[in-house]
Design a protein around this motif. Structure first.
Motif, PDB file in Angstrom:
ATOM      1  N   GLY A  74      31.054  31.168  36.261  1.00 55.40           N
ATOM      2  CA  GLY A  74      31.557  32.368  35.617  1.00 55.40           C
ATOM      3  C   GLY A  74      33.073  32.386  35.533  1.00 55.40           C
ATOM      4  N   LEU A  75      33.737  32.005  36.614  1.00 59.96           N
ATOM      5  CA  LEU A  75      35.200  31.947  36.607  1.00 59.96           C
ATOM      6  C   LEU A  75      35.704  30.893  35.632  1.00 59.96           C
ATOM      7  CD1 LEU A  75      37.925  32.832  37.830  1.00 59.96           C
ATOM      8  CD2 LEU A  75      37.563  31.135  39.629  1.00 59.96           C
ATOM      9  N   ASN A  76      34.986  29.804  35.507  1.00 60.41           N
ATOM     10  CA  ASN A  76      35.403  28.719  34.614  1.00 60.41           C
ATOM     11  C   ASN A  76      35.396  29.167  33.155  1.00 60.41           C
ATOM     12  OD1 ASN A  76      36.221  26.093  33.975  1.00 60.41           O
ATOM     13  ND2 ASN A  76      34.122  25.361  33.798  1.00 60.41           N
ATOM     14  N   ALA A 198      18.913  27.066  43.231  1.00 61.68           N
ATOM     15  CA  ALA A 198      19.042  25.805  42.493  1.00 61.68           C
ATOM     16  C   ALA A 198      18.597  25.960  41.045  1.00 61.68           C
ATOM     17  CB  ALA A 198      18.236  24.713  43.184  1.00 61.68           C
ATOM     18  N   VAL A 199      17.447  26.599  40.828  1.00 61.36           N
ATOM     19  CA  VAL A 199      16.950  26.791  39.458  1.00 61.36           C
ATOM     20  C   VAL A 199      17.884  27.708  38.677  1.00 61.36           C
ATOM     21  CG1 VAL A 199      15.055  27.729  38.089  1.00 61.36           C
ATOM     22  CG2 VAL A 199      14.556  26.326  40.089  1.00 61.36           C
ATOM     23  N   THR A 200      18.368  28.767  39.315  1.00 61.66           N
ATOM     24  CA  THR A 200      19.291  29.679  38.642  1.00 61.66           C
ATOM     25  C   THR A 200      20.576  28.962  38.251  1.00 61.66           C
ATOM     26  OG1 THR A 200      18.403  31.526  39.936  1.00 61.66           O
ATOM     27  CG2 THR A 200      20.497  31.880  38.828  1.00 61.66           C
ATOM     28  N   LEU A 201      21.094  28.115  39.135  1.00 56.12           N
ATOM     29  CA  LEU A 201      22.301  27.351  38.824  1.00 56.12           C
ATOM     30  C   LEU A 201      22.097  26.460  37.604  1.00 56.12           C
ATOM     31  CD1 LEU A 201      25.139  26.257  39.391  1.00 56.12           C
ATOM     32  CD2 LEU A 201      24.110  24.693  41.066  1.00 56.12           C
ATOM     33  N   MET A 202      20.958  25.771  37.531  1.00 55.34           N
ATOM     34  CA  MET A 202      20.707  24.902  36.383  1.00 55.34           C
ATOM     35  C   MET A 202      20.605  25.705  35.095  1.00 55.34           C
ATOM     36  SD  MET A 202      18.176  21.909  37.848  1.00 55.34           S
ATOM     37  CE  MET A 202      17.014  22.998  38.661  1.00 55.34           C
ATOM     38  N   LEU A 203      19.962  26.881  35.154  1.00 56.23           N
ATOM     39  CA  LEU A 203      19.859  27.716  33.963  1.00 56.23           C
ATOM     40  C   LEU A 203      21.227  28.235  33.533  1.00 56.23           C
ATOM     41  CD1 LEU A 203      16.613  29.763  34.766  1.00 56.23           C
ATOM     42  CD2 LEU A 203      16.867  27.829  33.198  1.00 56.23           C
ATOM     43  N   VAL A 204      22.045  28.628  34.508  1.00 57.02           N
ATOM     44  CA  VAL A 204      23.383  29.130  34.195  1.00 57.02           C
ATOM     45  C   VAL A 204      24.241  28.027  33.598  1.00 57.02           C
ATOM     46  CG1 VAL A 204      25.527  29.964  35.255  1.00 57.02           C
ATOM     47  CG2 VAL A 204      23.360  31.034  35.828  1.00 57.02           C
ATOM     48  N   MET A 205      24.124  26.802  34.114  1.00 58.74           N
ATOM     49  CA  MET A 205      24.903  25.695  33.568  1.00 58.74           C
ATOM     50  C   MET A 205      24.468  25.362  32.143  1.00 58.74           C
ATOM     51  SD  MET A 205      25.347  23.163  36.851  1.00 58.74           S
ATOM     52  CE  MET A 205      26.372  22.039  35.910  1.00 58.74           C
ATOM     53  N   LEU A 206      23.172  25.432  31.868  1.00 57.15           N
ATOM     54  CA  LEU A 206      22.708  25.221  30.496  1.00 57.15           C
ATOM     55  C   LEU A 206      23.229  26.311  29.575  1.00 57.15           C
ATOM     56  CD1 LEU A 206      18.994  24.088  31.008  1.00 57.15           C
ATOM     57  CD2 LEU A 206      20.906  22.706  30.184  1.00 57.15           C
ATOM     58  N   LEU A 207      23.204  27.559  30.066  1.00 60.16           N
ATOM     59  CA  LEU A 207      23.728  28.670  29.268  1.00 60.16           C
ATOM     60  C   LEU A 207      25.211  28.472  28.976  1.00 60.16           C
ATOM     61  CD1 LEU A 207      23.539  31.520  28.016  1.00 60.16           C
ATOM     62  CD2 LEU A 207      23.984  32.443  30.312  1.00 60.16           C
ATOM     63  N   ALA A 208      25.970  28.078  29.995  1.00 61.32           N
ATOM     64  CA  ALA A 208      27.405  27.847  29.794  1.00 61.32           C
ATOM     65  C   ALA A 208      27.639  26.697  28.817  1.00 61.32           C
ATOM     66  CB  ALA A 208      28.070  27.558  31.136  1.00 61.32           C
ATOM     67  N   ARG A 209      26.824  25.662  28.891  1.00 60.48           N
ATOM     68  CA  ARG A 209      26.977  24.520  27.970  1.00 60.48           C
ATOM     69  C   ARG A 209      26.753  24.954  26.524  1.00 60.48           C
ATOM     70  NH1 ARG A 209      26.522  18.877  27.929  1.00 60.48           N
ATOM     71  NH2 ARG A 209      25.458  18.014  26.117  1.00 60.48           N
ATOM     72  N   PHE A 210      25.662  25.715  26.291  1.00 62.21           N
ATOM     73  CA  PHE A 210      25.383  26.181  24.935  1.00 62.21           C
ATOM     74  C   PHE A 210      26.458  27.146  24.453  1.00 62.21           C
ATOM     75  CE2 PHE A 210      20.693  25.398  26.001  1.00 62.21           C
ATOM     76  CZ  PHE A 210      20.747  24.110  25.487  1.00 62.21           C
ATOM     77  N   LEU A 211      26.951  27.977  25.366  1.00 57.65           N
ATOM     78  CA  LEU A 211      27.973  28.951  24.989  1.00 57.65           C
ATOM     79  C   LEU A 211      29.271  28.260  24.585  1.00 57.65           C
ATOM     80  CD1 LEU A 211      28.740  31.975  24.830  1.00 57.65           C
ATOM     81  CD2 LEU A 211      29.504  31.802  27.205  1.00 57.65           C
ATOM     82  N   VAL A 212      29.682  27.253  25.364  1.00 61.15           N
ATOM     83  CA  VAL A 212      30.931  26.555  25.071  1.00 61.15           C
ATOM     84  C   VAL A 212      30.839  25.803  23.746  1.00 61.15           C
ATOM     85  CG1 VAL A 212      32.420  24.667  25.857  1.00 61.15           C
ATOM     86  CG2 VAL A 212      31.652  26.401  27.468  1.00 61.15           C
TER      87      VAL A 212
END
Length: 370
Positions: A74-76, A198-212
């Motif tokens: 989130g900070l990133n 762990a699962v939440t982190l992977m979902l959040v990272m995928l969301l951040a990837r698509f968002l960027v």
């Protein structure tokens, strides 16, 4: 007729150049690229299975890493990709944690049902905190976010009837038992939180990837690099900044909600002070600003480096060793750990999107300067 002999010119042989090794080109979406992705996913699954089989204390450390990594993601988004320096993200972390704690203890919500409420509330507060970014930036904006982070523990102390005040808020373990569909008992709550985080982190990272990679992500990076040029090309800079703060606050609030379910005891002087903001910023810098894997690497660094430095030394000396180690890492790798590894890997392999101009023309991409 006389002839004059002229000495022949001797040409020194040119030193032979060692040809540079050609970089491998991997096109995104190709079979080779999918194979690399599948191998990476397999390695992640194997690591998670290994980590879940460790002693309970080690499993708890990994869970803490995953939760902090979510907050750093989130900070990133707001600092790395939008260029808005925030030192008050501990407030969003604490807001998400206390929202979950209050809903469970006061209103008997199920732990999982409190997560959407914490995310929405943190998103709204993030929008409000992002409003000053329309008029100020740089260190001045950092001071505003710093004031938010410093004031949050005091607000928690004042709202004693709701938050428990300075004495804290305790969530009883019977409220934090794993859901029945998991087949886990209350004593296995640590394993449940490990996999949930762990699962939440992977979902959040995928969301951040698509968002960027979306149009909004391009608007964030354009606003970071040059606001005037971005506005001239049709980017709504004001909306981009405010939404970036809101999304960043929502993701950090999600991490705080998971932290409340994991730790079970909340205190304003515990994990929601300015030190938590510094920890998140430190993890972001160590891992690599504006990188996708950097938050995870940074979270491992801020969790395990103090632990191992404390095991080698004792007392105040461990803090000195940890600080010296941080300085050495930043000095040697100013781009962050992932940033430096990315630069080194580009000398061996280059990933190109399928619509890259060099792919359409059949040309090789230009070599990077050495």
């Amino acid at each position: 007729m006389t002839t004059i002999d002229t000495p022949e010119k001797t040409v020194a042989p040119r030193p032979s150049r060692t040809p540079k090794p050609r970089r491998r080109i991997v096109v995104e979406g190709s079979a080779k690229h999918r194979g690399i992705q599948a191998l990476s996913a397999l390695l992640v699954v194997l690591f998670l299975l290994w980590a879940a089989s460790q002693p309970l204390f080690r499993v708890g450390q990994f869970t803490n890493v995953f939760i902090i990594a979510i907050a750093i993601v989130g900070l990133n988004l707001v600092t790395g990709y939008t260029g808005l320096l925030s030192i008050g993200h501990s407030a969003f972390f604490g807001l998400g944690a206390y929202t979950t704690g209050i809903l469970i203890t006061k209103y008997e919500f199920a732990p999982m049902s409190t997560i959407p409420v914490a995310v929405v509330l943190s998103f709204v507060v993030g929008l409000a905190v992002g409003l000053p970014s329309l008029r100020i930036k740089g260190l001045y904006l950092a001071l505003v976010t710093l004031a938010v982070g410093v004031s949050f523990p005091e607000i928690v102390r004042r709202a004693e009837d709701l938050t428990g005040g300075a004495t804290g808020l305790v969530i009883r373990s019977r409220f934090l038992a794993p859901p029945e569909w998991t087949g886990l008992v209350r004593a296995e709550r640590g394993i449940w939180m490990f996999w949930l985080s762990a699962v939440t982190l992977m979902l959040v990272m995928l969301l951040a990837r698509f968002l960027v990679r979306s149009r909004f992500g391009l608007a964030m990076m354009a606003s970071r690099d040059h606001e005037i040029a971005a506005a001239a090309n049709g980017v709504n800079v004001a909306r981009t900044k405010i939404l970036a703060f809101g999304i960043s606050g929502a993701i950090t609030g999600l991490a705080g909600s998971l932290f409340a379910q994991y730790i079970g005891a909340l205190s304003p002087d515990g994990s929601f002070t300015l030190l938590k903001s510094i920890e998140l910023v430190t993890g972001l810098v160590l891992g690599g600003i504006a990188t996708q894997i950097g938050p995870v690497v940074g979270a491992f660094a801020v969790v395990f480096l103090p632990y191992y430095t404390a095991s080698f030394t004792s007392g105040p000396l461990s803090g000195v060793v940890f600080g010296a180690l941080l300085i050495a890492i930043v000095f040697v790798m100013p781009e962050g750990i992932v940033g430096r590894l990315t630069l080194l890997s580009r000398k061996v392999v280059t990933f190109l999107p399928a619509d890259h101009p060099s792919r359409r023309k059949g040309e090789r991409p230009p070599e990077e300067p050495t």
